[in-house]
Structures are given as structure tokens and as C-alpha cells.
Design a protein around this motif. Structure first.
Motif, PDB file in Angstrom:
ATOM      1  N   ILE A  20       9.439  68.997  19.447  1.00 39.12           N
ATOM      2  CA  ILE A  20      10.559  68.353  20.127  1.00 39.12           C
ATOM      3  C   ILE A  20      11.853  69.136  19.880  1.00 39.12           C
ATOM      4  O   ILE A  20      12.063  69.653  18.784  1.00 39.12           O
ATOM      5  CB  ILE A  20      10.689  66.879  19.667  1.00 39.12           C
ATOM      6  CG1 ILE A  20      11.745  66.151  20.491  1.00 39.12           C
ATOM      7  CG2 ILE A  20      11.015  66.758  18.178  1.00 39.12           C
ATOM      8  CD1 ILE A  20      11.644  64.646  20.386  1.00 39.12           C
ATOM      9  N   ALA A  22      12.896  72.062  20.733  1.00 42.06           N
ATOM     10  CA  ALA A  22      12.882  73.510  20.489  1.00 42.06           C
ATOM     11  C   ALA A  22      13.626  74.260  21.592  1.00 42.06           C
ATOM     12  O   ALA A  22      14.061  75.394  21.405  1.00 42.06           O
ATOM     13  CB  ALA A  22      11.448  74.010  20.383  1.00 42.06           C
ATOM     14  N   GLY A  23      13.751  73.593  22.766  1.00 46.89           N
ATOM     15  CA  GLY A  23      14.468  74.233  23.864  1.00 46.89           C
ATOM     16  C   GLY A  23      13.596  74.516  25.080  1.00 46.89           C
ATOM     17  O   GLY A  23      13.946  75.351  25.919  1.00 46.89           O
ATOM     18  N   LYS A  24      12.494  73.788  25.241  1.00 42.38           N
ATOM     19  CA  LYS A  24      11.579  74.008  26.370  1.00 42.38           C
ATOM     20  C   LYS A  24      12.271  73.791  27.704  1.00 42.38           C
ATOM     21  O   LYS A  24      12.169  74.598  28.621  1.00 42.38           O
ATOM     22  CB  LYS A  24      10.381  73.036  26.276  1.00 42.38           C
ATOM     23  CG  LYS A  24       9.519  73.217  25.071  1.00 42.38           C
ATOM     24  CD  LYS A  24       8.445  72.131  24.966  1.00 42.38           C
ATOM     25  CE  LYS A  24       8.981  70.765  24.580  1.00 42.38           C
ATOM     26  NZ  LYS A  24       9.586  70.674  23.255  1.00 42.38           N
ATOM     27  N   VAL A  44      20.496  70.167  29.540  1.00 41.31           N
ATOM     28  CA  VAL A  44      19.983  68.973  28.879  1.00 41.31           C
ATOM     29  C   VAL A  44      21.140  68.141  28.317  1.00 41.31           C
ATOM     30  O   VAL A  44      21.172  66.917  28.434  1.00 41.31           O
ATOM     31  CB  VAL A  44      19.040  69.373  27.716  1.00 41.31           C
ATOM     32  CG1 VAL A  44      18.615  68.154  26.920  1.00 41.31           C
ATOM     33  CG2 VAL A  44      17.833  70.117  28.238  1.00 41.31           C
ATOM     34  N   ASP A  45      22.115  68.838  27.723  1.00 43.54           N
ATOM     35  CA  ASP A  45      23.190  68.125  27.022  1.00 43.54           C
ATOM     36  C   ASP A  45      24.131  67.366  27.961  1.00 43.54           C
ATOM     37  O   ASP A  45      24.788  66.423  27.550  1.00 43.54           O
ATOM     38  CB  ASP A  45      23.978  69.099  26.145  1.00 43.54           C
ATOM     39  CG  ASP A  45      23.051  69.846  25.190  1.00 43.54           C
ATOM     40  OD1 ASP A  45      22.276  69.166  24.499  1.00 43.54           O
ATOM     41  OD2 ASP A  45      23.069  71.082  25.179  1.00 43.54           O
ATOM     42  N   GLY A  61      18.101  62.454  26.318  1.00 44.12           N
ATOM     43  CA  GLY A  61      18.163  63.892  26.040  1.00 44.12           C
ATOM     44  C   GLY A  61      16.834  64.490  25.618  1.00 44.12           C
ATOM     45  O   GLY A  61      16.783  65.518  24.966  1.00 44.12           O
ATOM     46  N   HIS A  86       7.890  65.272  22.038  1.00 42.18           N
ATOM     47  CA  HIS A  86       7.722  64.086  21.191  1.00 42.18           C
ATOM     48  C   HIS A  86       6.257  63.678  21.140  1.00 42.18           C
ATOM     49  O   HIS A  86       5.592  63.606  22.167  1.00 42.18           O
ATOM     50  CB  HIS A  86       8.573  62.924  21.705  1.00 42.18           C
ATOM     51  CG  HIS A  86       8.710  61.819  20.704  1.00 42.18           C
ATOM     52  ND1 HIS A  86       7.689  60.942  20.419  1.00 42.18           N
ATOM     53  CD2 HIS A  86       9.727  61.481  19.879  1.00 42.18           C
ATOM     54  CE1 HIS A  86       8.089  60.096  19.481  1.00 42.18           C
ATOM     55  NE2 HIS A  86       9.325  60.407  19.136  1.00 42.18           N
ATOM     56  N   ASN A 136      13.408  80.828  19.797  1.00 40.89           N
ATOM     57  CA  ASN A 136      14.654  80.432  20.460  1.00 40.89           C
ATOM     58  C   ASN A 136      15.744  80.132  19.426  1.00 40.89           C
ATOM     59  O   ASN A 136      15.499  80.127  18.225  1.00 40.89           O
ATOM     60  CB  ASN A 136      14.349  79.179  21.303  1.00 40.89           C
ATOM     61  CG  ASN A 136      15.483  78.780  22.199  1.00 40.89           C
ATOM     62  OD1 ASN A 136      16.257  79.637  22.658  1.00 40.89           O
ATOM     63  ND2 ASN A 136      15.613  77.485  22.463  1.00 40.89           N
ATOM     64  N   ALA A 262      18.042  80.434  24.550  1.00 40.15           N
ATOM     65  CA  ALA A 262      17.988  79.871  25.899  1.00 40.15           C
ATOM     66  C   ALA A 262      19.346  79.294  26.276  1.00 40.15           C
ATOM     67  O   ALA A 262      19.838  79.505  27.382  1.00 40.15           O
ATOM     68  CB  ALA A 262      16.910  78.794  25.972  1.00 40.15           C
TER      69      ALA A 262
HETATM   70  N1  LIG Z   1      22.174  76.642  19.728  1.00 35.50           N
HETATM   71  C1  LIG Z   1      21.200  76.541  20.612  1.00 35.50           C
HETATM   72  N2  LIG Z   1      20.840  75.339  21.080  1.00 35.50           N
HETATM   73  C2  LIG Z   1      19.847  75.286  21.975  1.00 35.50           C
HETATM   74  C3  LIG Z   1      19.165  76.437  22.445  1.00 35.50           C
HETATM   75  N3  LIG Z   1      18.231  76.048  23.324  1.00 35.50           N
HETATM   76  C4  LIG Z   1      18.301  74.712  23.417  1.00 35.50           C
HETATM   77  N4  LIG Z   1      19.285  74.237  22.618  1.00 35.50           N
HETATM   78  C5  LIG Z   1      19.685  72.837  22.436  1.00 35.50           C
HETATM   79  O1  LIG Z   1      18.618  72.126  21.821  1.00 35.50           O
HETATM   80  C6  LIG Z   1      18.559  70.786  22.330  1.00 35.50           C
HETATM   81  C7  LIG Z   1      17.179  70.503  22.873  1.00 35.50           C
HETATM   82  O2  LIG Z   1      16.946  71.292  24.003  1.00 35.50           O
HETATM   83  P1  LIG Z   1      15.826  70.916  25.069  1.00 35.50           P
HETATM   84  O3  LIG Z   1      15.755  72.029  26.041  1.00 35.50           O
HETATM   85  O4  LIG Z   1      16.006  69.540  25.573  1.00 35.50           O
HETATM   86  O5  LIG Z   1      14.543  70.934  24.143  1.00 35.50           O
HETATM   87  P2  LIG Z   1      13.067  70.509  24.571  1.00 35.50           P
HETATM   88  O6  LIG Z   1      12.155  71.395  23.816  1.00 35.50           O
HETATM   89  O7  LIG Z   1      12.930  70.495  26.046  1.00 35.50           O
HETATM   90  O8  LIG Z   1      12.986  69.033  23.991  1.00 35.50           O
HETATM   91  P3  LIG Z   1      11.873  67.883  24.374  1.00 35.50           P
HETATM   92  O9  LIG Z   1      11.507  68.116  25.779  1.00 35.50           O
HETATM   93  O10 LIG Z   1      12.515  66.574  24.164  1.00 35.50           O
HETATM   94  O11 LIG Z   1      10.753  68.102  23.437  1.00 35.50           O
HETATM   95  C8  LIG Z   1      19.651  70.680  23.384  1.00 35.50           C
HETATM   96  O12 LIG Z   1      20.783  70.096  22.799  1.00 35.50           O
HETATM   97  C9  LIG Z   1      19.911  72.121  23.761  1.00 35.50           C
HETATM   98  O13 LIG Z   1      21.226  72.365  24.212  1.00 35.50           O
HETATM   99  C10 LIG Z   1      19.581  77.701  21.931  1.00 35.50           C
HETATM  100  O14 LIG Z   1      19.080  78.757  22.285  1.00 35.50           O
HETATM  101  N5  LIG Z   1      20.603  77.686  21.029  1.00 35.50           N
END
Ligand SMILES: Nc1nc2c(ncn2[C@@H]2O[C@H](COP(=O)(O)OP(=O)(O)OP(=O)(O)O)[C@@H](O)[C@H]2O)c(=O)[nH]1
Ligand SMILES: [Mg+2]
Length: 700
Positions: A20, A22-24, A44-45, A61, A86, A136, A262
Motif C-alpha cells: 500500500i 508505494a506509488g502504483k 492521488v493527493d 487516497g 491494501h 520509487n 513517480a
Molecule cells: N515523495 C514521493 N511521494 C510519492 C512518490 N510516489 C508516490 N508518492 C506519494 O505516495 C502516496 C501514495 O501514492 P499512490 O500512488 O496512491 O500509492 P499506491 O501504491 O497507488 O497506493 P494504494 O493503491 O492505496 O495501494 C501519495 O501521497 C503520493 O503522492 C514519489 O516518488 N515520491
């Protein structure tokens, strides 16, 4: 036939998988942006990520449901599924990996390999999905590529093929160094969208050369062609290295590892290149296997389908989504052949023919109508009313059943009641639709109590469902405290008799059996064996006996929970020429089963969760105290950077509300991961209390 617009060797069907957060989703949005699929970058944010389209995904989020999209890169078509991290939504990962040819595994460069990274890694192994890795968040303070690579070797047993180094570090990360091409790429311009090639800066030269040699040596061990060139001391050029790495990736001998950020848009184009360069096309994968269904009694014939548009059509339905506007969308992965919209297809599992209405290329919740689907495509169809997740759709003349998808069993449930009486029907209807979408979500109506019980993988999943009920189906519902899906099992063999004999005036009832039961390995379920000899119980009554046993086991014997992991053998019995009947033997089976379980030292099993808490050292004492109070069994405590990691086994029954507890203990600074581990027998005291509640008619 019309030829394909994109040849099969230029198709990539891939999934983005990770722990969860990681930035997918962030990387998927960037990929869509660079490939020209989207103009604006979704975030995402800000709740603007296109892949996280559900309102609850945007609010929370996090990704909840796997979303499909596709884009073009270097004349290749890349079909992508962005999966949730998750653990409550693990079914989304499972079904995606089942139908994908390759994976991009994302790691957080600060946290490295996390619990859920291990879990999805194993899921990808199970489906033999070749993958590349992207480390990432290299822009974050504390990001460390070497530590992450080390953890990949140790915790995942991965044979890492490092292909990049970060250029700069943490907040001064500006690009990546390509070890294979011996070049550096800087990202700049607005949002780092532009990529400039520069020579490798001097201070990185030695490292880059060292890792290049290491990569070639690793390849020589994994790949015969490279090995021959290597021992002959021939020059191995960039094209040869890439070709060798492609073969080694597809045969799962090496995982190429890339890095970047990313969020800051650093290193995305190279990931797209790597998807094209190293991940398989449908042609690189072995043909899909299935069983033929020709005629009854002729046994199972193994059938193969090759990715070929001229072969008979075959596709697996891997996801169902109820769209408020067009109804039921069935997501398909096509393995062979091609069909047009309006075609009649055969569901080999239900044995029914169905007409495909329209066909759509999906982009998250948006869709574009397409006239046909061909081998290797991932698309959605409307009109397949009787097709469920895991079913095979195929050419009726060439039936095949592809291996279905296995999903974990629910471990937690809540009772759910509509706020107003009139809503009872609507609630059942809505829940049934939701259960269709999510195979780990089950609905059960208890006739005795009039309660509807919903069960699933965790609190979050059920919470999301209750919110959807209210918003999409406009049913207000009350939910009970979560309860645990206990099970019953036996610990020793036993033998008992079941007699059901009624003599009343006219025709009576007569059923009589002797049953033996014995414990089986955990997870085996129920087995039935017939050892009746000489027809003491006529063959036609055996299925009735089996049904009686099964029903008893499903209802439970000591505490109302299903009896599992038992073999029941019918060994003896008798019958009556006139009075014997199926219902009488069913009753006899039920009586014998209940008697047997009572004699076989029954126990109650509870789900045990594996819990990993990551906390600053200062809260360690309180966290451990909290776990002890919850019957936690601490398995290990180890430092990880400035933090402490606690491994623990925690009964699910004690895990409710842990998120809130931990937040207050640690002022929000500790985090945890929890996933189902196994079922385990509860203590005598707890068993007595569960049985007591059952007897007093209060299982909640
Ligand atoms: N500093 C930083 N933050 C990052 C990076 N990539 C993603 N984020 C942040 O990490 C958080 C999660 O990013 P998501 O892309 O939603 O991660 P996800 O893997 O899709 O999460 P789930 O789908 O819920 O499992 C967000 O707040 C992003 O802005 C990066 O390269 N650097
Ligand atoms: Mg996501």
C-alpha cells in the motif's frame, strides 16, 4: 479476416503491484501522461487520479478496486491494471495476476521491502508472472537503493539485475544513470517532463562500470547465449545485453531493477521502455491450459490455446462491475481467437450460450466502444448476464474451461440491518450485486434470526461496502460490531451410529448408517468416502447420507460454526425394503455426523493475523503492552533504520479497532500491516465462552 492493428508481439498485458502507498497509482498516472493517453497529470493527493475513480478511493487516497487502462509506447500497446495495495483488497491483485502476462513491482525507496511487498511477490510467483521492479520515492529523505536491493535479495530471494543508479539523491535527485547504455538521463522542464541525455558524470563512472560488469556476469549465469559470448570473450553490446535480459526476465531468472520518483516525474519514460524491452508479449508466454468438455463420461481432456486470432475463441471473465448506466460489465482477458460485438459465445462453466452486447476498451471507469476484441486484449463486455468471475467464455464448437481464479475465504463478518423495515428487499438486492463484484465478500441471510450477515477480508472492506450501500443503492443500514468467522474441527477419529426410524400407521421411515470421521490437514475442507459393501445401504441412498452430513457440518455442531477439515466415511448400515427413503437416510447421516463430531474431541478454530508494527523506539513499551493485552504473540523485534519493527501474531477477534489504538499510543507515528495468517484452535476458556454464547442464542 481483417488483420490486427497491433501485432501480438507488440502487446504487453501488465499489472502494477506493490505494498500500500508505494506509488502504483502515481506511476500509472505518469505513464498515461507520457504515453499521451492523458493530457493533465492526475494526482492521488488532490483526488484527481483517473485510475482511482471511485469516490471512496479519492476520499481515502487509496486504491480499492483494480482499474484497467491502456496506452501506446514505441508502437506497442500496453494494457495496464493498477491494483490496490491494501490487504483487504487482495482479491483484486489475485484476479489481475491471474490474467496478466507481466508485472511492474513498485517499492518505496525508504521502506524497502514491506510485508505486503512479500505477499504480492508470492502471488506473482504463484502465477509465474515475469516482472520488473521500480524503486520509487528516491526523492524522499532516507531513500536508499542499496538497502532496498539488499532486502529484495534477502526477503524475496530475488535475483536482482540492477539496470539503473539514481543521479543525485533525496531532494536533489535529478535523473537516472542507465547502466546498460552507459548514459545518464536528466529530467527537467515543467514537472520534469523533458528528458535530456548526458554523459555519465565522473563521480558515477566507477560504480556504473562495476554494476555493468555485475549485470553481465549475472546474465551469463542465467542465459546460455550470453554465457557463450562471455566465455569466448566476445564483445557483448547493448542490444545483446537487452535481448539476454529480456530472455532472463521472461524465464524468471532475473528481475531488472529501475529507480526514480513517480511523484517528481523522474524515470518514467525508462520504465515504459523497460516494459517494452523486458516484459513478455502474449506470444512469449506458454499456451494457456484448460480442460476440454467434450461429451460426458469421456474423462477430462487437456486442451491448449495459443495466442492466435484464427484459433477458436477463448477468454476468462476476471472481473464484474455493475455500472449505473450500462449495467453489468464483464471484464475479459482474451487468450485466443477474436470476436465481434453481437457474437454468441459459450460459457463453458455454466454450459449456456450467451450473446455479447457491446464491447468496450476500458480506461478506469470510462469506456470506448470497440467493434471487436482479439487475442491478448483486455476489454469489457455487456450482455453476459449469467457469467461470473472465473468463468470461461469460448467458441461453442471448441469448448474449453480455463483454470478459474481462487480467492481467499472471508474471516470477518458483521450483521447488517436496514434502518427502515421496508428496505429489507432492497438491501438484499444491493448486497447481492456487490457480492458479484467482489468474490471475497459474502452475504448470508439467517432465517432464524432474520439477520443478514456480510463477511469479508477485513474491517476496511466491509466499511467501504456499507458506504456504497448508502451512496449507490440509497439504503441506510446499521451494522453490528465485527465478529470473527470461527470454525469447528475435530482432533481425533471417532465412530458413531445414526438411526432414523419412525413407525407410524402406514409407511414408516427407516435410515441407518455407521459413520467414521477423522481429522484432515488444515485447509483440506470436507471429504466423503463410501465404504459400504454388499449393498447393506443401497447405492441410491448414499448421496442422501452425504447431504445429511454436509448440512450438519455447514451448520456446525458445538458452537454453530462450520465444521472443516474432516473426512467422513460411511462404513456400515442397514435398510428396510418398504420404509427406507432418501429423507430418512439424510436424517441418519445428519445424526451420525453430529454424534461423531461430539465424540471426536472437537475444537473451535479462530483466524490468527500476522501483524507487523513499525514504531519509533520511544513507543515500543506501550505498543508491546497493547499487544499483550490483546492476546498477541510477539515473534520478533528488530530495528529498521531509526524505527523498530515488531512481528506479532494476533487473534483476529482481538484486532478490532487496533488502528485507532495504535494511533493514540504513538501519536499517529507508528504504522502497521495486518494480514490473515492461519486458523488456530482457541483455548478451552475461550471455547467455553463461545459455546456459551451460542447456547444462549447470542453469537454476536
Ligand atoms: N515523495 C514521493 N511521494 C510519492 C512518490 N510516489 C508516490 N508518492 C506519494 O505516495 C502516496 C501514495 O501514492 P499512490 O500512488 O496512491 O500509492 P499506491 O501504491 O497507488 O497506493 P494504494 O493503491 O492505496 O495501494 C501519495 O501521497 C503520493 O503522492 C514519489 O516518488 N515520491
Ligand atoms: Mg493506488
Amino acid at each position: 479476416m481483417m488483420s490486427r492493428t497491433i501485432p501480438l508481439e507488440r502487446i504487453r498485458d501488465i499489472g502494477i503491484i506493490a505494498h500500500i502507498d508505494a506509488g502504483k497509482t502515481t506511476i500509472t498516472e505518469m505513464i498515461l501522461h507520457h504515453s499521451g493517453r492523458t493530457y493533465k497529470i492526475g494526482r492521488v493527493d488532490d483526488g484527481t487520479a483517473e485510475m482511482d475513480w471511485m469516490d471512496q478511493e479519492r476520499e481515502r487516497g487509496i486504491t480499492i478496486t483494480a482499474a484497467a487502462t491502456s496506452c501506446d509506447w514505441q508502437d506497442h500497446r500496453i494494457n495496464i491494471i493498477d491494483t490496490p495495495g491494501h490487504v483487504d483488497f487482495t482479491a483484486e491483485v489475485e484476479r489481475s495476476l491471474r490474467v496478466l502476462d507481466g508485472g511492474v513491482m513498485i517499492f518505496d525507496g525508504v521502506a524497502g521491502v514491506e510485508s505486503q511487498s512479500e505477499m504480492v511477490w508470492r502471488q506473482a510467483n504463484k502465477y509465474r508472472v515475469p516482472r520488473i521492479c521500480f524503486v520509487n520515492k528516491m526523492d524522499r529523505m532516507g531513500a536508499d537503493l542499496w538497502r532496498t536491493v539488499d532486502m529484495m535479495k534477502k526477503r524475496l530471494n530475488a535475483n536482482v539485475g540492477l539496470t539503473q543508479l539514481p543521479l543525485g539523491e533525496e531532494s536533489s535527485l535529478t535523473g537516472v544513470i542507465d547502466i546498460i547504455e552507459e548514459k545518464a538521463y536528466k529530467f527537467s522542464g515543467e514537472l520534469n517532463s523533458e528528458l535530456t541525455e548526458i554523459p555519465i558524470p565522473d563521480e558515477y563512472r566507477d560504480n556504473a562500470a562495476r554494476y555493468r560488469r555485475a549485470l553481465i556476469e549475472n546474465l551469463a549465469e542465467a542465459d546460455d547465449e550470453i554465457m557463450l559470448a562471455y566465455v569466448a570473450d566476445e564483445k557483448i553490446d547493448v542490444a545483446a545485453i537487452k535481448a539476454g535480459l529480456r530472455r532472463a526476465t521472461i524465464s524468471a531468472r532475473i528481475v531488472p531493477v529501475l529507480c526514480g520518483s513517480a511523484l517528481r516525474n523522474i524515470g518514467i519514460q525508462p520504465v515504459l521502455n523497460a516494459i517494452v524491452d523486458y516484459l513478455p508479449s502474449p506470444l512469449d508466454m506458454p499456451p494457456i491450459r484448460g480442460s476440454g468438455v467434450r461429451g460426458q463420461g469421456s474423462g477430462v481432456i487437456e486442451e491448449l490455446r495459443y495466442p492466435d486470432d484464427d484459433a477458436p475463441f477463448s477468454a476468462l471473465a476476471f472481473k464484474i462491475v455493475t455500472d449505473p448506466f450500462i449495467g453489468r460489465l464483464v471484464y475479459l482477458r482474451v487468450y485466443s481467437g477474436r470476436i465481434k460485438s453481437g457474437a454468441v459465445v459459450y460459457n463453458a462453466v455454466t454450459g449456456k450460450k450467451e450473446r455479447i452486447g457491446r464491447l468496450y476498451q476500458m480506461h478506469a471507469n470510462n469506456r470506448v466502444e470497440i467493434p471487436e476484441i482479439d487475442s491478448g486484449s483486455i476489454a469489457a463486455a455487456v450482455g453476459l448476464r449469467n457469467t461470473s468471475t472465473g468463468d470461461t467464455i469460448c467458441d461453442a464448437e471448441h469448448p474449453i474451461i480455463l483454470e478459474s481464479i481462487t480467492f481467499p475465504e472471508p474471516v470477518i463478518s458483521v450483521a447488517i440491518e436496514p434502518m427502515s423495515r421496508g428496505d429489507q428487499d432492497r438491501i438484499v438486492d444491493a448486497l447481492t450485486k456487490l457480492a458479484e463484484e467482489d468474490p471475497t465478500f459474502k452475504v448470508q441471510y439467517n432465517q432464524e434470526t432474520g439477520q443478514t450477515l456480510i463477511s469479508g477480508m477485513g474491517e476496511l472492506q466491509l466499511e467501504v461496502i456499507v458506504v456504497r450501500l448508502l451512496r449507490e443503492f440509497r439504503v441506510k443500514a446499521k451494522v453490528s460490531r465485527p465478529r470473527v468467522a470461527y470454525k469447528e474441527t475435530i482432533t481425533i477419529p471417532a465412530r458413531a451410529e445414526g438411526r432414523f426410524v419412525r413407525q407410524t400407521g402406514g409407511r414408516g421411515q427407516y435410515g441407518h448408517v455407521w459413520l467414521e470421521i477423522e481429522p484432515l490437514q488444515p485447509g483440506t475442507g470436507f471429504e466423503f468416502v463410501n465404504r459400504i459393501q454388499g449393498g447393506v445401504v443401497p447405492r441410491e441412498y448414499i448421496p442422501a447420507v452425504q447431504t445429511g452430513i454436509k448440512q450438519t457440518f455447514a451448520e456446525g455442531v458445538i458452537a454453530g460454526y462450520p465444521v472443516v477439515d474432516v473426512r467422513a466415511t460411511i462404513v456400515d448400515g442397514s435398510y428396510h425394503e418398504v420404509d427406507s427413503s432418501e429423507p430418512a437416510f439424510k436424517m441418519a447421516g445428519a445424526i451420525a455426523a453430529r454424534e461423531c463430531v461430539r465424540k471426536a474431541a472437537p475444537v473451535i478454530l479462530e483466524p490468527i493475523m500476522k501483524l507487523e508494527v513499525v514504531t519509533p523506539q520511544e513507543f515500543l513499551g506501550d505498543v508491546i503492552g497493547g499487544l499483550n493485552a490483546r492476546r498477541g504473540n510477539i515473534d520478533g523485534i528488530e530495528p529498521r533504520e531509526a524505527l523498530t519493527v515488531i512481528q506479532c501474531f494476533l487473534p483476529l477477534a482481538e484486532s478490532f479497532g487496533y488502528a485507532t489504538d495504535l494511533r493514540s499510543i504513538s501519536q499517529g507515528r507508528a504504522s502497521f500491516f495486518m494480514g490473515f495468517d492461519r486458523y488456530q484452535a482457541v483455548s478451552k476458556e475461550l471455547a467455553d465462552s463461545i459455546i456459551g454464547k451460542y447456547r444462549s442464542g447470542n453469537s454476536g
